[in-house]
Design a protein around this motif. Structure first.
Motif, mmCIF file in Angstrom:
data_model
loop_
_atom_site.group_PDB
_atom_site.id
_atom_site.type_symbol
_atom_site.label_atom_id
_atom_site.label_comp_id
_atom_site.label_asym_id
_atom_site.label_seq_id
_atom_site.Cartn_x
_atom_site.Cartn_y
_atom_site.Cartn_z
ATOM 1 N N ALA A 39 0.843 -1.205 0.000
ATOM 2 C CA ALA A 39 0.000 0.000 0.000
ATOM 3 C C ALA A 39 0.872 1.247 0.000
ATOM 4 O O ALA A 39 0.568 2.239 -0.675
ATOM 5 N N LEU A 40 1.966 1.187 0.742
ATOM 6 C CA LEU A 40 2.897 2.307 0.799
ATOM 7 C C LEU A 40 3.547 2.515 -0.570
ATOM 8 O O LEU A 40 3.673 3.651 -1.049
ATOM 9 N N ALA A 41 3.956 1.420 -1.218
ATOM 10 C CA ALA A 41 4.601 1.504 -2.523
ATOM 11 C C ALA A 41 3.678 2.131 -3.558
ATOM 12 O O ALA A 41 4.107 2.907 -4.414
ATOM 13 N N GLU A 42 2.406 1.793 -3.466
ATOM 14 C CA GLU A 42 1.429 2.283 -4.443
ATOM 15 C C GLU A 42 1.213 3.786 -4.347
ATOM 16 O O GLU A 42 0.918 4.454 -5.337
ATOM 17 N N SER A 43 1.393 4.330 -3.149
ATOM 18 C CA SER A 43 1.123 5.762 -2.934
ATOM 19 C C SER A 43 2.383 6.571 -2.621
ATOM 20 O O SER A 43 2.292 7.664 -2.064
ATOM 21 N N LEU A 44 3.547 6.022 -2.968
ATOM 22 C CA LEU A 44 4.808 6.720 -2.664
ATOM 23 C C LEU A 44 4.814 8.150 -3.182
ATOM 24 O O LEU A 44 4.508 8.410 -4.345
ATOM 25 N N ALA A 103 3.915 -5.936 -7.660
ATOM 26 C CA ALA A 103 2.703 -5.622 -8.424
ATOM 27 C C ALA A 103 2.346 -4.142 -8.285
ATOM 28 O O ALA A 103 1.938 -3.490 -9.257
ATOM 29 N N ALA A 104 2.507 -3.593 -7.085
ATOM 30 C CA ALA A 104 2.166 -2.194 -6.834
ATOM 31 C C ALA A 104 3.053 -1.240 -7.626
ATOM 32 O O ALA A 104 2.613 -0.164 -8.049
ATOM 33 N N SER A 143 16.187 -5.174 -1.116
ATOM 34 C CA SER A 143 16.144 -6.544 -1.611
ATOM 35 C C SER A 143 15.066 -7.349 -0.885
ATOM 36 O O SER A 143 14.410 -8.212 -1.481
ATOM 37 N N GLN A 144 14.855 -7.042 0.382
ATOM 38 C CA GLN A 144 13.827 -7.747 1.155
ATOM 39 C C GLN A 144 12.422 -7.396 0.661
ATOM 40 O O GLN A 144 11.593 -8.283 0.451
ATOM 41 N N VAL A 145 12.143 -6.104 0.478
ATOM 42 C CA VAL A 145 10.797 -5.721 0.036
ATOM 43 C C VAL A 145 10.567 -6.107 -1.424
ATOM 44 O O VAL A 145 9.437 -6.362 -1.841
ATOM 45 N N ALA A 146 11.649 -6.184 -2.222
ATOM 46 C CA ALA A 146 11.512 -6.568 -3.624
ATOM 47 C C ALA A 146 11.098 -8.018 -3.777
ATOM 48 O O ALA A 146 10.629 -8.427 -4.839
ATOM 49 N N ALA A 147 11.270 -8.810 -2.725
ATOM 50 C CA ALA A 147 10.878 -10.217 -2.762
ATOM 51 C C ALA A 147 9.394 -10.412 -2.484
ATOM 52 O O ALA A 147 8.874 -11.524 -2.606
ATOM 53 N N LEU A 148 8.675 -9.335 -2.133
ATOM 54 C CA LEU A 148 7.252 -9.418 -1.821
ATOM 55 C C LEU A 148 6.415 -9.237 -3.086
ATOM 56 O O LEU A 148 6.452 -8.176 -3.705
ATOM 57 N N PRO A 149 5.654 -10.246 -3.502
ATOM 58 C CA PRO A 149 4.867 -10.158 -4.742
ATOM 59 C C PRO A 149 3.947 -8.946 -4.814
ATOM 60 O O PRO A 149 3.833 -8.307 -5.860
ATOM 61 N N ALA A 150 3.290 -8.607 -3.726
ATOM 62 C CA ALA A 150 2.342 -7.491 -3.736
ATOM 63 C C ALA A 150 3.052 -6.157 -3.963
ATOM 64 O O ALA A 150 2.505 -5.242 -4.592
#
Length: 229
Positions: free
Chosen positions: A62-67, A111-112, A101-108
């Motif tokens: 959600a944070l990535a989508e609204s950066l 996608a965001a 690298s850790q957050v890049a491993a999260l599929p959601a």
């Protein structure tokens, strides 16, 4: 319309020279530049800033989508702003790279950020630097490059960069960090780091920066996408 706008997709592991090479090629061609890694570093930085756990996939996505980010160029130099603050230097640390690298491993999270990356495709062309530019983000790119180098050489380059910046670092520790990041990037379930099926692999271990820039310019010219002069 965007399909007619050429994209040079440059993927590869950290330390292979993607950032430097991509910016030089983009400047030479007068094309736009996408540093996709910056978006993941910014997402990780924002999560830490707002006290969001990096393994809370829904919240980080959600944070990535609204950066709230911006990449202004002032005095000929690009800056990176997060919520109005200049984080150009802080997001480039080894620690932030590990968090990214850790957050890049999260599929959601991936996608965001997907459409935000695709929105960088604007005329006259785009040089896209990342780890899944050719395999996921710009699968129709007319030229895909997988830029790599030995882990030892990448550690040596990073060590030199840190020394030049007046920062102390252990070469052996840097090598271990690079190897750990490579393993995480290549083994993640979504968009693992690998060459696209139609990518050209270029090992930069024994090549200079000007040599790599020349090679990429030649390849673009052969594709009819840019002049090699």
């Amino acid at each position: 319309m965007t399909k007619r706008i050429p994209v040079l997709a440059i993927d590869g592991p950290g330390g292979a020279g993607k950032g430097t090479i991509s910016s030089l090629v983009a400047e030479r061609l007068g094309w736009h530049l996408l540093d996709s890694g910056a978006l993941y570093r910014l997402t990780a930085t924002a999560a830490v800033k707002h006290g969001i756990a990096l393994d809370d996939e829904e919240a980080v996505a959600a944070l990535a989508e609204s950066l709230d980010v911006a990449f202004p160029i002032e005095g000929g130099k690009p800056r990176t702003l997060l919520e109005g603050d200049d984080v150009s230097q802080s997001i480039r640390t080894e620690q932030t790279g590990e968090l990214a690298s850790q957050v890049a491993a999260l599929p959601a999270v991936r996608a965001a950020l997907l459409q935000r990356q695709r929105d960088f495709q604007k005329a006259p062309g785009l040089v896209a630097d990342g780890r899944d530019m050719g395999t996921v983000v710009f699968t129709d790119a007319p030229l895909k490059i997988f830029l790599t180098a030995s882990a030892e050489e990448r550690a040596r380059r990073r060590h030199l960069q840190l020394q030049e910046a007046g920062m102390n670092a252990s070469l052996s520790s840097l090598l271990k960090e690079i190897q750990a990041r490579d393993a995480r990037d290549t083994q993640r379930s979504v968009a693992p780091l690998k060459p696209a099926d139609d990518a050209i692999t270029l090992d930069t271990t024994r090549l200079s920066i000007p040599e790599v820039v020349e090679r990429l310019t030649e390849l673009l010219a052969l594709k009819g996408l840019a002049s090699d002069t």
